[in-house]
Enzyme design. Sequence first.
Site, PDB file in Angstrom:
ATOM      1  N   ASP A  24      -4.227  -4.678   6.024  1.00  0.00           N
ATOM      2  CA  ASP A  24      -4.765  -5.490   4.935  1.00  0.00           C
ATOM      3  C   ASP A  24      -3.789  -6.605   4.581  1.00  0.00           C
ATOM      4  O   ASP A  24      -2.606  -6.368   4.340  1.00  0.00           O
ATOM      5  CB  ASP A  24      -5.030  -4.608   3.706  1.00  0.00           C
TER       6      ASP A  24
ATOM      7  N   HIS B 243      -2.784  -0.936  -3.352  1.00  0.00           N
ATOM      8  CA  HIS B 243      -3.887   0.012  -3.154  1.00  0.00           C
ATOM      9  C   HIS B 243      -3.629   1.241  -4.025  1.00  0.00           C
ATOM     10  O   HIS B 243      -2.670   1.983  -3.794  1.00  0.00           O
ATOM     11  CB  HIS B 243      -3.979   0.428  -1.688  1.00  0.00           C
TER      12      HIS B 243
ATOM     13  N   SER C 275       0.845  -1.195   0.000  1.00  0.00           N
ATOM     14  CA  SER C 275       0.000   0.000   0.000  1.00  0.00           C
ATOM     15  C   SER C 275       0.882   1.247   0.000  1.00  0.00           C
ATOM     16  O   SER C 275       1.686   1.424  -0.905  1.00  0.00           O
ATOM     17  CB  SER C 275      -0.954  -0.026   1.205  1.00  0.00           C
ATOM     18  N   THR C 276       0.781   2.092   1.014  1.00  0.00           N
ATOM     19  CA  THR C 276       1.536   3.346   1.058  1.00  0.00           C
ATOM     20  C   THR C 276       3.032   3.088   0.907  1.00  0.00           C
ATOM     21  O   THR C 276       3.604   2.272   1.628  1.00  0.00           O
ATOM     22  CB  THR C 276       1.276   4.076   2.390  1.00  0.00           C
TER      23      THR C 276
ATOM     24  N   MET D 261       0.062   1.172   5.057  1.00  0.00           N
ATOM     25  CA  MET D 261      -0.652   1.594   6.246  1.00  0.00           C
ATOM     26  C   MET D 261      -1.790   0.619   6.537  1.00  0.00           C
ATOM     27  O   MET D 261      -2.451   0.138   5.626  1.00  0.00           O
ATOM     28  CB  MET D 261      -1.204   3.010   5.985  1.00  0.00           C
TER      29      MET D 261
END
Length: 365
Positions: A301, A207, A180-181, A298
């Site tokens: 997930d 993401h 993600s991030t 972050m």
Amino acid sequence: MRDRIKVLIVDDSALMRKALKEIMITDKTIEVVGAARDGQDAIDKAGEMQPDVITMDINMPVMDGLTSMQHILNDHPKIPIIIISSLSTEGALTTFEALALGAFDYVAKPSGTVSSNIHVVGKEIIDKVKLAYKSANRNSLNGRIKARSAAAEKKTVASQRKSPAPGSNELSAVVVIGVSTGGPGTLMEVLPRLPSDLKAAVVVVQHMPASFTSSFARRMSEACAISFKEAEACDILANGRGYLAPGGYQLLVHRDGKLLRLSSSPETQFMPSVNVTMASVLERCGGERMVGVIMTGMGDDGADTMVKVREAGGITIAEDESTAIVFGMPQEAIKRGGAEIVAPSYKIAGEIVKAVNRIRSNRKI
């Protein structure tokens, strides 16, 4: 009262500067110390104001955001920069270039260069400003800025590679990578190191907005030795091929264990969801043929399904804190017992290859 996070806003639109400031000041831990109207102005004010975090527009007069960012990171490498970019194809490509050159992360404007509804991503902006500040003094971030800048000078190398030879539809194992991030830059470190003859399919869940995934998949295709594309319904999983889950959908595996399908359900916070895709691969392909990987991001997930993959006999890998831009997702996987192997980003490709070889050896393929 403790010191607040000092933010410099850079955007050529007075409307955007005003809107971004309104978003920031809703959080008591953030202080907007200034605003710059173009890239050169940003360079001057970064030196003068010494902000903790900078939000940077890309398309600006006098000097664009990409050029400005490189000057700022050269002079002030500990100031994290968050790119505020449009959702257009051009915006996506420039954003990935910025990430490769050392930007901390990005936020996509919901409706063009001047987004009157920028407030709909207000929480995301605030969250990423806080994450950027928290990560600012970490050696992993500063080291990556230098590494990515050096890599950018050699970016023509990947484009000179021969295209991988077309493979068969043989499928020995499936590697599912969740990120993600901070993910795009990390994936650019890991995926190009995978060999073209990898005896596994690679499924990546990042993401990312729907309008960004096709551009990112093309970028990865140019950089990787394995064949790489944005996943589509009816794609067939095969060794030596990579698939990026498209934004806005869940990426699932059909009951035959090879055929991919897209679904708008279940609805989750992130579409696609790492948990959902990993669970589908686990159900259809079995743990003994699966490698689960969680890297920077972050939240949590993928953490729960990593535990299930490991319990089912799969091999699980989490990124070590020393290189994770945001340690949330890998930390949760490790804490819950879902990570058999913990490794820094620069070793993850090698760990994936070893894991695939273990699976083949165990199955005597």
